[in-house]
Design a protein around this motif. Structure first.
Motif, PDB file in Angstrom:
ATOM      1  N   UNK A 113       9.326  16.176 -24.459  1.00  0.00           N
ATOM      2  CA  UNK A 113       9.768  16.945 -23.307  1.00  0.00           C
ATOM      3  C   UNK A 113       9.174  16.333 -22.053  1.00  0.00           C
ATOM      4  N   UNK A 114       9.934  16.363 -20.975  1.00  0.00           N
ATOM      5  CA  UNK A 114       9.446  15.819 -19.713  1.00  0.00           C
ATOM      6  C   UNK A 114      10.140  16.530 -18.564  1.00  0.00           C
ATOM      7  N   UNK A 115       9.542  16.407 -17.407  1.00  0.00           N
ATOM      8  CA  UNK A 115      10.128  16.885 -16.160  1.00  0.00           C
ATOM      9  C   UNK A 115      10.366  15.678 -15.265  1.00  0.00           C
ATOM     10  N   UNK A 116      11.150  15.862 -14.240  1.00  0.00           N
ATOM     11  CA  UNK A 116      11.405  14.735 -13.364  1.00  0.00           C
ATOM     12  C   UNK A 116      12.026  15.158 -12.048  1.00  0.00           C
ATOM     13  N   UNK A 117      11.809  14.331 -11.020  1.00  0.00           N
ATOM     14  CA  UNK A 117      12.327  14.570  -9.682  1.00  0.00           C
ATOM     15  C   UNK A 117      13.140  13.376  -9.210  1.00  0.00           C
ATOM     16  N   UNK A 118      14.142  13.663  -8.401  1.00  0.00           N
ATOM     17  CA  UNK A 118      14.971  12.635  -7.780  1.00  0.00           C
ATOM     18  C   UNK A 118      14.481  12.472  -6.347  1.00  0.00           C
ATOM     19  N   UNK A 119      14.013  11.273  -5.997  1.00  0.00           N
ATOM     20  CA  UNK A 119      13.278  11.058  -4.747  1.00  0.00           C
ATOM     21  C   UNK A 119      14.014  10.062  -3.854  1.00  0.00           C
ATOM     22  N   UNK A 120      14.402  10.520  -2.664  1.00  0.00           N
ATOM     23  CA  UNK A 120      15.061   9.632  -1.717  1.00  0.00           C
ATOM     24  C   UNK A 120      14.013   8.805  -0.982  1.00  0.00           C
ATOM     25  N   UNK A 121      14.214   7.494  -0.937  1.00  0.00           N
ATOM     26  CA  UNK A 121      13.285   6.586  -0.270  1.00  0.00           C
ATOM     27  C   UNK A 121      14.088   5.529   0.487  1.00  0.00           C
ATOM     28  N   UNK A 122      13.379   4.701   1.239  1.00  0.00           N
ATOM     29  CA  UNK A 122      14.013   3.580   1.912  1.00  0.00           C
ATOM     30  C   UNK A 122      14.519   3.909   3.304  1.00  0.00           C
ATOM     31  N   UNK A 123      14.653   2.877   4.103  1.00  0.00           N
ATOM     32  CA  UNK A 123      15.126   3.009   5.479  1.00  0.00           C
ATOM     33  C   UNK A 123      16.561   3.527   5.488  1.00  0.00           C
ATOM     34  N   UNK A 131       1.431  13.385 -16.586  1.00  0.00           N
ATOM     35  CA  UNK A 131       1.658  12.103 -17.255  1.00  0.00           C
ATOM     36  C   UNK A 131       2.862  12.215 -18.190  1.00  0.00           C
ATOM     37  N   UNK A 132       3.741  11.210 -18.138  1.00  0.00           N
ATOM     38  CA  UNK A 132       4.945  11.205 -18.950  1.00  0.00           C
ATOM     39  C   UNK A 132       6.162  11.743 -18.235  1.00  0.00           C
ATOM     40  N   UNK A 133       5.963  12.414 -17.085  1.00  0.00           N
ATOM     41  CA  UNK A 133       7.091  12.892 -16.301  1.00  0.00           C
ATOM     42  C   UNK A 133       7.683  11.741 -15.477  1.00  0.00           C
ATOM     43  N   UNK A 134       8.813  12.024 -14.829  1.00  0.00           N
ATOM     44  CA  UNK A 134       9.585  10.966 -14.180  1.00  0.00           C
ATOM     45  C   UNK A 134       9.709  11.159 -12.672  1.00  0.00           C
ATOM     46  N   UNK A 182      15.432  17.425 -12.081  1.00  0.00           N
ATOM     47  CA  UNK A 182      16.368  17.357 -13.198  1.00  0.00           C
ATOM     48  C   UNK A 182      16.211  18.614 -14.051  1.00  0.00           C
ATOM     49  N   UNK A 183      17.320  19.230 -14.397  1.00  0.00           N
ATOM     50  CA  UNK A 183      17.259  20.385 -15.288  1.00  0.00           C
ATOM     51  C   UNK A 183      16.969  19.965 -16.720  1.00  0.00           C
ATOM     52  N   UNK A 184      17.299  18.722 -17.045  1.00  0.00           N
ATOM     53  CA  UNK A 184      17.018  18.176 -18.372  1.00  0.00           C
ATOM     54  C   UNK A 184      16.607  16.717 -18.186  1.00  0.00           C
ATOM     55  N   UNK A 185      15.333  16.515 -17.837  1.00  0.00           N
ATOM     56  CA  UNK A 185      14.859  15.169 -17.507  1.00  0.00           C
ATOM     57  C   UNK A 185      14.952  14.218 -18.686  1.00  0.00           C
ATOM     58  N   UNK A 186      14.763  14.719 -19.894  1.00  0.00           N
ATOM     59  CA  UNK A 186      14.868  13.853 -21.063  1.00  0.00           C
ATOM     60  C   UNK A 186      16.297  13.325 -21.205  1.00  0.00           C
ATOM     61  N   UNK A 187      17.269  14.207 -20.956  1.00  0.00           N
ATOM     62  CA  UNK A 187      18.674  13.795 -21.027  1.00  0.00           C
ATOM     63  C   UNK A 187      18.981  12.752 -19.965  1.00  0.00           C
ATOM     64  N   UNK A 188      18.476  12.960 -18.733  1.00  0.00           N
ATOM     65  CA  UNK A 188      18.646  11.946 -17.691  1.00  0.00           C
ATOM     66  C   UNK A 188      18.035  10.617 -18.120  1.00  0.00           C
TER      67      UNK A 188
END
Length: 242
Positions: free
Chosen positions: A7-17, A103-106, A217-223
């Motif tokens: 099992x894991x959790x994860x975030x989508x992070x906007x970066x860059x100019x 640790x192990x999250x995304x 992500x609602x399902x980070x492992x699936x992503x």
């Protein structure tokens, strides 16, 4: 050593100019997915000897037949994430959300890129890197010998600044970006087919045009399994030579 969690959790992070910070979008090639990684501006002073400038991005931008805008020449840049060191820093609401991971999250990084030599000049919202988290530390606890590893320690950190360190081998900058966005309902959003494949995000209709609140992500492992199915090539370099 990294062992993939069940099992894991994860975030989508906007970066860059982009248009909101730097008033420019880094170039990419739509046919190959190759891209230049260029970071946002830095307004706070650096610690002695740790300044980073936009000029270091000039060679990668030139490879795409482009040039850095004049207003960026000689200016300091907030180089974050720093794929050379597999670190990422943040603060405020974004930093607090990241601090809840373990640790192990995304962290999946995406940017708004501008195609070159393409009649369709719409922006390409694409994944440009991914971290599997090793540890998250308060920036003010980072020792001086490691200050150079992240933008949030190259300057004097605030109390809520955090620094993420990622596992090598399974983390890094993508050599070729993976497009994820489309323009619909007056905003850039994650494509609906991808939202279904990923198991969804905790943000309305995949909205990714701004980044005050990091989508989870609602399902980070699936992503993650979807991501691996793309056979991504990850490198520990901000802009690899080849």
């Amino acid at each position: 050593m990294f062992t993939q969690p069940i099992f894991m959790n994860g975030l989508l992070v906007r970066v860059g100019i982009d248009s909101t910070d730097g008033a420019w979008n880094a170039p990419m090639r739509r046919d190959t997915g190759e891209f230049a990684y260029v970071t946002i501006t830095e307004a706070r002073p650096f610690r002695s000897g740790l300044v980073r400038h936009y000029n270091e991005f000039a060679p990668i931008v030139k490879r795409f037949g482009a040039r850095l805008p004049e207003q960026l020449n000689g200016r300091p840049t907030h180089l974050d994430p720093d794929f050379d060191y597999l670190t990422y820093g943040d603060q405020g609401q974004r930093g607090r959300r990241i601090a809840n991971l373990k640790a192990g999250d995304l962290l999946a990084f995406f940017a708004a890129l501008r195609p070159v030599r393409d009649t369709d000049m719409s922006l390409v919202y694409a994944l440009i890197g991914l971290y599997v988290i090793n540890e998250i530390v308060p920036a003010h606890e980072v020792l001086p010998e490691r200050w150079m590893e992240n933008a949030h320690t190259r300057r004097e950190p605030r109390a809520d600044d955090v620094v993420v360190r990622a596992y090598p081998g399974v983390s890094g900058r993508l050599r070729r970006c993976i497009p994820i966005g489309e323009y619909r309902d007056r905003a850039y959003r994650v494509r609906r087919d991808l939202l279904a494949l990923w198991g969804g995000l905790d943000i309305k209709d995949g909205y990714i045009q701004r980044s005050v609140r990091l989508p989870a992500f609602l399902d980070a492992e699936r992503f993650y399994q979807w991501f691996l199915s793309k056979t991504p090539e990850l490198v520990a370099a901000n802009n690899p030579d080849t």
